[in-house]
Design a protein around this motif. Structure first.
Motif, PDB file in Angstrom:
ATOM      1  N   HIS A  85      14.547   6.748  -5.668  1.00 23.03           N
ATOM      2  CA  HIS A  85      13.544   7.285  -6.582  1.00 23.03           C
ATOM      3  C   HIS A  85      13.152   8.710  -6.194  1.00 23.03           C
ATOM      4  O   HIS A  85      13.104   9.607  -7.035  1.00 23.03           O
ATOM      5  N   LEU A  86      12.863   8.918  -4.902  1.00 23.96           N
ATOM      6  CA  LEU A  86      12.396  10.231  -4.456  1.00 23.96           C
ATOM      7  C   LEU A  86      13.445  11.305  -4.730  1.00 23.96           C
ATOM      8  O   LEU A  86      13.134  12.393  -5.206  1.00 23.96           O
ATOM      9  N   ARG A  87      14.710  10.959  -4.448  1.00 28.49           N
ATOM     10  CA  ARG A  87      15.773  11.951  -4.672  1.00 28.49           C
ATOM     11  C   ARG A  87      15.890  12.278  -6.151  1.00 28.49           C
ATOM     12  O   ARG A  87      15.966  13.434  -6.540  1.00 28.49           O
ATOM     13  N   ARG A  88      15.890  11.241  -6.977  1.00 29.06           N
ATOM     14  CA  ARG A  88      16.025  11.444  -8.411  1.00 29.06           C
ATOM     15  C   ARG A  88      14.860  12.293  -8.920  1.00 29.06           C
ATOM     16  O   ARG A  88      15.027  13.222  -9.690  1.00 29.06           O
ATOM     17  N   GLN A  89      13.663  11.935  -8.436  1.00 33.11           N
ATOM     18  CA  GLN A  89      12.453  12.533  -8.977  1.00 33.11           C
ATOM     19  C   GLN A  89      12.258  13.979  -8.515  1.00 33.11           C
ATOM     20  O   GLN A  89      11.886  14.833  -9.298  1.00 33.11           O
ATOM     21  N   PHE A  90      12.494  14.219  -7.217  1.00 31.73           N
ATOM     22  CA  PHE A  90      12.091  15.511  -6.673  1.00 31.73           C
ATOM     23  C   PHE A  90      13.241  16.412  -6.247  1.00 31.73           C
ATOM     24  O   PHE A  90      13.157  17.612  -6.396  1.00 31.73           O
ATOM     25  N   ALA A  91      14.304  15.818  -5.688  1.00 31.52           N
ATOM     26  CA  ALA A  91      15.293  16.671  -5.044  1.00 31.52           C
ATOM     27  C   ALA A  91      16.065  17.506  -6.050  1.00 31.52           C
ATOM     28  O   ALA A  91      16.525  18.591  -5.735  1.00 31.52           O
ATOM     29  N   GLN A 126       0.847  -1.196   0.000  1.00 33.09           N
ATOM     30  CA  GLN A 126       0.000   0.000   0.000  1.00 33.09           C
ATOM     31  C   GLN A 126       0.881   1.244   0.000  1.00 33.09           C
ATOM     32  O   GLN A 126       0.606   2.216  -0.696  1.00 33.09           O
ATOM     33  N   GLN A 127       1.955   1.185   0.787  1.00 32.19           N
ATOM     34  CA  GLN A 127       2.866   2.320   0.848  1.00 32.19           C
ATOM     35  C   GLN A 127       3.492   2.569  -0.516  1.00 32.19           C
ATOM     36  O   GLN A 127       3.611   3.698  -0.973  1.00 32.19           O
ATOM     37  N   ARG A 128       3.882   1.481  -1.200  1.00 30.50           N
ATOM     38  CA  ARG A 128       4.477   1.638  -2.531  1.00 30.50           C
ATOM     39  C   ARG A 128       3.484   2.246  -3.509  1.00 30.50           C
ATOM     40  O   ARG A 128       3.832   3.089  -4.324  1.00 30.50           O
ATOM     41  N   LEU A 129       2.216   1.802  -3.394  1.00 30.59           N
ATOM     42  CA  LEU A 129       1.182   2.351  -4.276  1.00 30.59           C
ATOM     43  C   LEU A 129       1.028   3.847  -4.026  1.00 30.59           C
ATOM     44  O   LEU A 129       0.976   4.652  -4.961  1.00 30.59           O
ATOM     45  N   LEU A 130       0.989   4.202  -2.740  1.00 35.37           N
ATOM     46  CA  LEU A 130       0.852   5.605  -2.371  1.00 35.37           C
ATOM     47  C   LEU A 130       1.984   6.432  -2.981  1.00 35.37           C
ATOM     48  O   LEU A 130       1.765   7.509  -3.529  1.00 35.37           O
ATOM     49  N   LEU A 131       3.203   5.902  -2.889  1.00 35.59           N
ATOM     50  CA  LEU A 131       4.359   6.619  -3.433  1.00 35.59           C
ATOM     51  C   LEU A 131       4.267   6.727  -4.947  1.00 35.59           C
ATOM     52  O   LEU A 131       4.609   7.755  -5.536  1.00 35.59           O
TER      53      LEU A 131
END
Lengths: 481, 351
Positions: free
Chosen positions: A424-430, A389-394
């Motif tokens: 992923h988060l760093r690549r995508q947003f940071a 569920q957490q992965r889906l949310l992300l």
């Protein structure tokens, strides 16, 4: 009480979740059960506590076989579980919670029960005021009460599920002390965790599960690299931080902001967060960091002060406008606030991307493989496991967001998955924007963030770049020292 | 499973329906035996009283139209998670709106234009009444069940005041309602049939449109999301309050339309019991349909037939016509029983 599980199998339809698990726990020991998400730890414990039936296998208590049990009979046989989320009644007092539902020798005399509660608490060096309403307690204190309640019921086998999540270091010390004492009384303790430091500090023996099978056992003193090898296909690296980039223009600023909410509220908060910053919010759960994120996401309104997000004055903005300006918020409560029960994975994509079902299905399939979600486009959200569920949310986060506000983004994920998520988060947003995240794990914050804000009692008590940070100091600040 | 085998799901629904009918038949028969009446005779009268002749079928259809409209409207409200109990009052307000327009235009000479305006006014007033309940919920924190129920009583009061006050018959006001409209302001019906083909076509069109809106459109998906988890949709950039208001608005418009059709197509005047309780009955229909659209037209037809058929009972068997209500209530209860049983079994299988 000695607990023995023999060749436990569990199938959910086609999914073979447990493939013949053997586990033997001796009386008077603390036994750790570790493994990554989806390894089968929770399923195995739910079978022991009677919440799930087993497909095959035997359970022996002191050598005597326990028939197919429901939670009530398992409890009567002396098996009790301390859940991650306290299973209590917030509007009642400590004493009432202690008394509620005691089935053996019912005794509703409040004075006698208060005495019992005080005796039990004193024995374990817990300080709980029986007259206090539960709402006034911290998570750690509620956990202590829950533990006393189980002991009051005479549990012989105590199962703990991630007991150190969201409690202070001091409470953790108390808890560990109490557990050692409970063990020395000859009771059996099973600790389910993916926090190896807890396991190493507490357990006498450890069983490792991977993909529904036992991959190894170890006796204290433990060698952590050896345990990691048994848990994961390859040992995960912890630091995903790349070269710190120069910070850009301000994306989020708080000017003398105060607000009510959570337990502590938020008082006189001043700070600015810039593009290309990754900011970690440290603090015990409910110290104001959740409220901080909700204010920044325009989900709550401040009582005083000014918030600017993404170049806009947040005065009259709602969350919708916040999103349109390029913000996104990831809540900690998955099924309560993040996902929609009854909706499938692809429904969620249709909703999030405002697209047709055919496109949504393609997006869902992509996300399933990219985020390693164990499910199909037509699986409903509530039938995914917590980690999935957490992965889906992300995966539902808008990919072009420039301000990502994340509440416990890797909650319920194992180390390997958490590492992938952060990459992923760093690549995508940071690179393009900023990330502000809270976490119950101080280690995660120290590993990931470039800048750390420490919350205590609704105030930001430290605001430090990672280079100037001292672990001991942050831990002390979190507990108000 | 059901995804791959739609026939399997249909089969399950048919089995459920069959089970429900058996339970209801057994229960009603026992009840009839208890009061010393013959169940076979009663059921025969019910059937011949509703489908025994074309004029009876027409009467059934005249009940079917408003009942289906109210029920279809309720599905929108339920999708957004709202209990629009106020559908009864919204139907009454729709009737008042239509009657008002028709009264104004008695002399106009454009009957078709006036009739269309009357239906529009009915839908608008019903929607406004519903919006009021929705507004009370969202701005005032009044639960929509209480708001709706309260407004139902206000609506009944309003209709009585109109009939005995400003709109009273010349000479003497009476419970039989306002002065009937001239014949050219009656909704056109076919020769010898007392049901308007236009009303039937309109209802069928609205059912098809609703099926598309709820199951295929983006709006339908968003509405369903609001109903399932209003807290989460905020984070998807949707306003749950806006969707709830739109849903209850549509619900009220359809109920208002039903009221308007009752005035312009069936009674040709405003009467105190203009809603005939179809709003409340619509709630039963929707519950029996498991809050889904597809079974509604059929269940509404069944309920309409029961209502019309039971009119025979007092004359033929000295039984009270409330037997239809008993059967309708028993249907819902046994449906809840069957659905609940299935839910338990499915949960058992999942473990």
């Amino acid at each position: 009480m000695q607990v023995e599980l023999q060749q436990i199998h569990k199938r959910f339809g086609k999914n073979h979740a447990l493939k013949g698990v053997d586990l033997k726990v001796e009386a008077g020991t603390i036994h750790g059960l570790v493994g990554e998400n989806g390894a089968g730890k929770s399923t195995l414990m739910k079978i022991l506590t009677g919440y799930l039936s087993r497909t095959q296998g035997r359970i022996l208590l002191d050598g005597r076989e326990m028939a197919e049990a429901d939670p009530a009979t398992a409890a009567k046989s002396g098996i009790g579980m301390l859940y991650q989320e306290p299973q209590d009644f917030p509007p009642l007092t400590v004493l009432e919670n202690f008394m509620v539902g005691r089935d053996a020798e019912p005794d509703s005399d409040r004075d006698r029960q208060r005495q019992r509660l005080n005796d039990l608490a004193g024995g374990l060096h817990f300080q709980l005021d029986p007259a206090l309403k539960l709402e006034k307690l911290t998570v750690g204190e509620r956990q202590q009460l829950e533990l006393l309640r189980l002991l009051g019921r005479g549990v012989q086998v105590l199962i703990l599920d991630e007991p150190t999540t969201g409690i202070s270091d001091r409470q953790k010390e108390r808890l560990f002390g109490a557990l050692h004492q409970i063990r020395d009384q000859g009771r059996t303790i099973l600790l389910v965790s993916h926090k190896l430091e807890d396991v190493v500090a507490l357990c006498d023996r450890v069983t490792v599960l991977r993909h529904g099978m036992v991959t190894g056992e170890a006796q204290a003193p433990f060698q952590v690299p050896r345990l990691l090898e048994m848990m994961f296909d390859k040992p995960p690296e912890t630091d995903t931080r790349s070269e710190a980039a120069a910070r850009g223009e301000p994306l989020l600023s708080f000017d003398q902001v105060s607000a009510d909410g959570e337990r502590t509220g938020l008082s006189e908060c001043n700070l600015t967060i810039h593009r290309r910053e990754v900011v970690g919010l440290a603090g015990l759960s409910g110290s104001g960091q959740g409220l901080f994120l909700r204010l920044a996401a325009a989900l709550d309104k401040p009582a005083r002060g000014k918030i600017r997000t993404l170049g806009n004055d947040l005065g009259n903005m709602g969350h919708r406008e916040f999103r349109q300006a390029g913000g996104c918020f990831l809540p900690a409560d998955r099924l309560e606030e993040g996902l929609i029960p009854g909706f499938t994975v692809q429904d969620h994509f249709a909703l999030a991307h405002n697209c047709g079902m055919a496109t949504a299905k393609v997006l869902a399939a992509e996300a399933i493989s990219q985020f390693r979600i164990r499910g199909h486009p037509h699986t409903t959200a509530e039938s995914l496991s917590g980690g999935n569920q957490q992965r889906l949310l992300l995966s539902l986060m808008p990919p072009d967001a420039s301000l990502a506000l994340l509440e416990n983004p890797t909650r319920g994920l194992d180390m390997e998955s958490a590492r992938l998520v952060w990459e992923h988060l760093r690549r995508q947003f940071a690179s393009r924007g900023a990330i502000v995240f809270s976490s119950a794990e101080l280690d995660e914050i120290l590993n990931i963030a470039d800048r750390v804000l420490v919350f205590f009692d609704g105030r930001i008590v430290r605001d430090l770049p990672i280079g100037e940070l001292d672990y001991q100091d942050v831990a002390a600040a979190m507990t108000g020292k | 499973m059901n995804r791959e085998f739609p026939m399997g799901r249909l089969g399950r629904h048919l089995t459920d329906t069959f089970l429900i009918l058996i339970i209801v038949t057994v229960f009603t028969s026992l009840l009839l035996l208890l009061v010393g009446a013959s169940p076979t005779e009663a059921f025969t009268h019910l059937i011949s009283g509703s489908f025994g002749s074309w004029s009876k079928v027409a009467r059934v259809l005249n009940v079917w139209v408003p009942l289906t409209l109210c029920s279809v409207g309720l599905v929108y409200a339920f999708r957004s998670g709202l209990w629009n109990i106020g559908v009864e009052g919204q139907m009454v307000l729709g009737a008042i709106g239509s009657a008002g327009v028709l009264r104004m235009g008695v002399e106009s000479g454009h009957p078709l234009l006036l009739l269309s305006l009357a239906l529009l006014a009915g839908a608008l007033l019903g929607a406004a009444w519903a919006l009021f309940a929705g507004w009370l919920k969202i701005r005032g924190g009044v639960h929509e069940i209480f708001a709706g129920l309260g407004l139902n009583f206000v609506a009944i009061g309003l209709v009585l005041w109109l009939i005995f006050g400003p709109w009273k018959r010349p000479g003497i006001a009476s419970m039989s309602g306002t002065e009937p409209f001239p014949r050219d302001l009656w909704f056109p019906t076919l020769e010898g049939w007392r049901v308007s083909p236009f009303a039937l076509a309109l209802v069928i069109l609205l059912i098809l449109a609703t099926a598309w809106i709820l199951n295929r459109s983006r709006f339908g998906l968003n509405l369903k999301a609001v109903g399932h988890n209003p807290r989460a949709v905020v984070l998807f950039g949707l306003s749950s309050q806006r969707y709830m208001l739109i849903a209850i608005l549509i619900s009220g418009a359809l109920a208002g339309l039903a009221g308007g059709l009752q005035v312009s197509g069936v009674y040709h005047r405003l009467i105190p019991a203009i809603s005939s309780g179809y709003g409340y009955l619509g709630l039963l229909v929707v519950m029996l349909a498991g809050f889904r659209l597809a079974p509604i037209p059929f269940i509404a037809l069944f309920f309409a037939a029961l209502n019309v058929g039971s009119i025979q009972l007092p004359m033929m068997m000295q039984l009270d016509s409330s037997l239809s209500g008993v059967i309708q209530g028993a249907c819902v209860l046994s449906a809840l029983l069957v659905f609940g049983f299935r839910h338990l079994r499915r949960r058992g299988a999942a473990d």
